[in-house]
Design an enzyme around this catalytic site. Structure first.
Site, PDB file in Angstrom:
ATOM      1  N   TYR A   1      -1.620  -1.034  10.378  1.00 30.55           N
ATOM      2  CA  TYR A   1      -1.635  -1.315   8.945  1.00 30.55           C
ATOM      3  C   TYR A   1      -0.389  -0.738   8.269  1.00 30.55           C
ATOM      4  O   TYR A   1       0.229  -1.391   7.425  1.00 30.55           O
ATOM      5  CB  TYR A   1      -2.902  -0.722   8.334  1.00 30.55           C
ATOM      6  CG  TYR A   1      -3.097  -1.004   6.862  1.00 30.55           C
ATOM      7  CD1 TYR A   1      -3.475  -2.270   6.424  1.00 30.55           C
ATOM      8  CD2 TYR A   1      -2.938   0.001   5.907  1.00 30.55           C
ATOM      9  CE1 TYR A   1      -3.679  -2.529   5.078  1.00 30.55           C
ATOM     10  CE2 TYR A   1      -3.141  -0.247   4.567  1.00 30.55           C
ATOM     11  CZ  TYR A   1      -3.517  -1.517   4.152  1.00 30.55           C
ATOM     12  OH  TYR A   1      -3.712  -1.767   2.812  1.00 30.55           O
TER      13      TYR A   1
ATOM     14  N   SER B   1       0.857  -1.180   0.000  1.00 32.12           N
ATOM     15  CA  SER B   1       0.000   0.000   0.000  1.00 32.12           C
ATOM     16  C   SER B   1       0.895   1.232   0.000  1.00 32.12           C
ATOM     17  O   SER B   1       2.076   1.154   0.361  1.00 32.12           O
ATOM     18  CB  SER B   1      -0.877  -0.007   1.263  1.00 32.12           C
ATOM     19  OG  SER B   1      -1.500   1.246   1.473  1.00 32.12           O
TER      20      SER B   1
END
Length: 256
Positions: A156, A143
């Site tokens: 995350y 990401s």
């Protein structure tokens, strides 16, 4: 088209979202696709759609947090298709939105079990096939949050940062066997899950898009196909000299 003709591709998290789109596109490009996911009903649905369209696919129910589940499935995949040419580690969760001082150990561990250990287990058990044939491509879903920090989703960020470095490390170790390891780094992509969130956002999807693309050069939300096409390139023989790359697919977010 046939950019992946003759290749056997294993895709984790292939029952929904970007994993599903990638599986469907790989099949259209000629790959034989091993669709793997924890959700059996949705996974079988993906396979049915691929085969109805003339593609080749089969489903394995896999829990990427369980090494024995991964090992067993990959052994069966290897026996059925003789090899594994491409691995796409698409399975992932985002976890809770908490800063470090508020995170519970269980919340941290649950996220890392999927997003980091899942990549580790899948890579570990695909590599022997690739080493034996001295070729292969591994594509890890990270990401933009694995490249930069901000004020949300701390765990995350840390997990995707780990995937970013795993990509670099494995590319360095396994290049001697002709194995390439790269990662893709999307910003906000309009998957069905995100679409539901966007529609419920104050002002609807138009306002959600405006807020979530304000730091991008190209101010639209990503589509799953934007990421899937990059995976096609990285899985194909068009990219045989590309390894260790952390590729942002983000509308220019990381350029600003």
């Amino acid at each position: 088209m046939t950019r992946l003709e003759g290749k056997v591709a294993v895709i984790t998290g292939a029952a929904s979202g970007m994993g599903r789109t990638t599986a469907e596109l790989f099949a259209r490009e000629g790959a034989t696709v091993a669709v793997t996911d924890f959700n059996a009903a949705q996974g079988q649905e993906v396979v049915a759609g691929i085969t109805a369209a003339g593609g080749s696919a089969a489903f394995w129910q896999v829990d990427v947090t369980d090494e024995q589940s991964v090992a067993s499935a990959y052994r069966e995949i290897g026996e059925r298709f003789a090899t594994i040419d491409v691995l796409v580690n698409a399975a992932g969760i985002i976890g809770v939105d908490k800063p470090t001082h508020e995170l519970a150990e269980s919340e941290w561990d649950a996220l890392f079990a999927v997003d980091v250990k899942g990549v580790f287990f899948s890579t570990k058990h695909a590599l022997p096939f690739m080493i034996a044939q001295r070729s292969g491509s591994i594509i890890n879903f990270s990401s933009i949050y694995g490249l930069t920090g901000n004020d949300e989703f701390t765990a995350y960020h840390a997990a995707k940062g780990a995937v970013t470095m795993m990509t670099k490390q494995d590319s360095a170790v396994y290049g001697q066997y002709g194995i390439r390891v790269n990662s893709v780094h999307p910003s906000t992509v309009l998957t069905p899950l995100v679409e539901g969130i966007a529609n419920a956002f104050p002002g609807g999807i138009a306002e959600y898009e405006k807020v979530n693309t304000r730091l991008q050069s190209i101010r639209r939300l990503g589509q799953p196909e934007d990421v899937a096409w990059a995976c096609v390139y990285l899985g194909s023989d068009e990219s045989t000299w590309v390894t260790g790359v952390n590729l942002p697919i983000d509308g220019g977010f990381m350029a600003r």
